[in-house]
Design a protein around this motif. Structure first.
Motif, PDB file in Angstrom:
ATOM      1  N   GLN A 135       0.990  -1.282   0.069  1.00 38.09           N
ATOM      2  CA  GLN A 135       0.143  -0.153   0.034  1.00 38.09           C
ATOM      3  C   GLN A 135       0.836   1.249   0.191  1.00 38.09           C
ATOM      4  O   GLN A 135       0.545   2.055  -0.690  1.00 38.09           O
ATOM      5  CB  GLN A 135      -0.846   0.015   1.068  1.00 38.09           C
ATOM      6  CG  GLN A 135      -2.290   0.734   0.914  1.00 38.09           C
ATOM      7  CD  GLN A 135      -3.309   0.576   1.848  1.00 38.09           C
ATOM      8  OE1 GLN A 135      -3.119  -0.048   2.907  1.00 38.09           O
ATOM      9  NE2 GLN A 135      -4.615   0.676   1.492  1.00 38.09           N
ATOM     10  N   MET A 157      -7.403   4.557  -4.507  1.00 40.26           N
ATOM     11  CA  MET A 157      -7.439   3.384  -3.327  1.00 40.26           C
ATOM     12  C   MET A 157      -8.258   3.030  -2.345  1.00 40.26           C
ATOM     13  O   MET A 157      -8.287   1.998  -1.811  1.00 40.26           O
ATOM     14  CB  MET A 157      -5.987   3.795  -2.689  1.00 40.26           C
ATOM     15  CG  MET A 157      -4.764   3.593  -3.654  1.00 40.26           C
ATOM     16  SD  MET A 157      -3.247   3.961  -2.889  1.00 40.26           S
ATOM     17  CE  MET A 157      -3.086   2.497  -1.938  1.00 40.26           C
ATOM     18  N   HIS A 167       0.561   6.988   4.544  1.00 41.27           N
ATOM     19  CA  HIS A 167       1.461   6.020   3.894  1.00 41.27           C
ATOM     20  C   HIS A 167       2.487   6.803   3.468  1.00 41.27           C
ATOM     21  O   HIS A 167       3.623   6.156   3.166  1.00 41.27           O
ATOM     22  CB  HIS A 167       0.509   5.524   3.195  1.00 41.27           C
ATOM     23  CG  HIS A 167      -0.310   4.107   3.644  1.00 41.27           C
ATOM     24  ND1 HIS A 167       0.197   3.179   4.295  1.00 41.27           N
ATOM     25  CD2 HIS A 167      -1.773   3.983   3.330  1.00 41.27           C
ATOM     26  CE1 HIS A 167      -0.577   2.416   4.712  1.00 41.27           C
ATOM     27  NE2 HIS A 167      -1.802   2.933   4.185  1.00 41.27           N
TER      28      HIS A 167
END
Length: 194
Positions: A135, A157, A167
């Motif tokens: 991810q 996403m 992230h």
């Protein structure tokens, strides 16, 4: 002024290209060709090779024209396509590029050293990205390589913009740490301009 008008209508040109409009393609080509040429020339040190690269990259754009209407950030798309193509081109033609760079082609010998260094940095960067969790790697790719905004990445996403931010921060930290271990301080300059 003409450049601003083009940018304002770029989406229109891209839709026309997706429908096979050669004139729209010519407008986009004329707007971006010198920018792509300058990057290619800087990295290869050869006008002939840079011309070939420009032709090949825009041929790829034309061959993939059916997706152009969906490209929201064409500049980022084009420069990612260019960077990846040029890296492959340099790898295939490294001996010829270095020979030309060290001969009297008007390119200083330092250009060959810089090219090798940039190639090494790019390889280390790719290794660092490959080590990321899936991810984080996808967020990095969409955000940094495709040039999408946080909200766009979140939409693609199916995660929140704050999760994208988290992230990306983790990915950047991990990439920097990996690169620092491999190359030291100079790689930070490369990462900042990539």
């Amino acid at each position: 002024m003409a450049a601003n008008i083009y940018i304002e209508h770029e989406a229109v040109y891209l839709r026309r290209i997706a429908n096979g409009d050669h004139l729209a393609f010519e407008v986009v080509f004329r707007y971006y060709r010198d920018k792509v040429f300058n990057i290619a020339y800087k990295l290869t040190g050869s006008r002939e090779m840079a011309d070939d690269i420009v032709q090949d990259i825009f041929l790829q754009v034309w061959l993939k024209r059916s997706i152009m209407a969906d490209v929201q950030h064409f500049k980022a798309y084009l420069f990612t396509l260019s960077r990846n193509y040029i890296a492959r081109y340099i790898k295939r033609n490294a001996r010829l590029i270095f020979t030309q760079a060290s001969e009297n082609d008007g390119v200083p010998e330092e250009a060959a050293d810089r090219l090798l260094q940039e190639k090494e940095y790019a390889g280390i960067l790719q290794q660092a990205i490959a080590r990321l969790p899936a991810q984080q790697a996808e967020v990095y790719r969409l955000s940094k390589q495709e040039g999408l905004k946080r909200e766009e990445v979140a939409g693609i996403m199916g995660i929140s913009p704050e999760t994208v931010k988290a992230h990306l921060a983790l990915a950047m930290r991990s990439i920097r740490a990996y690169c620092m271990m491999r190359l030291g301080i100079p790689v930070l300059v490369y990462l900042l301009i990539s």
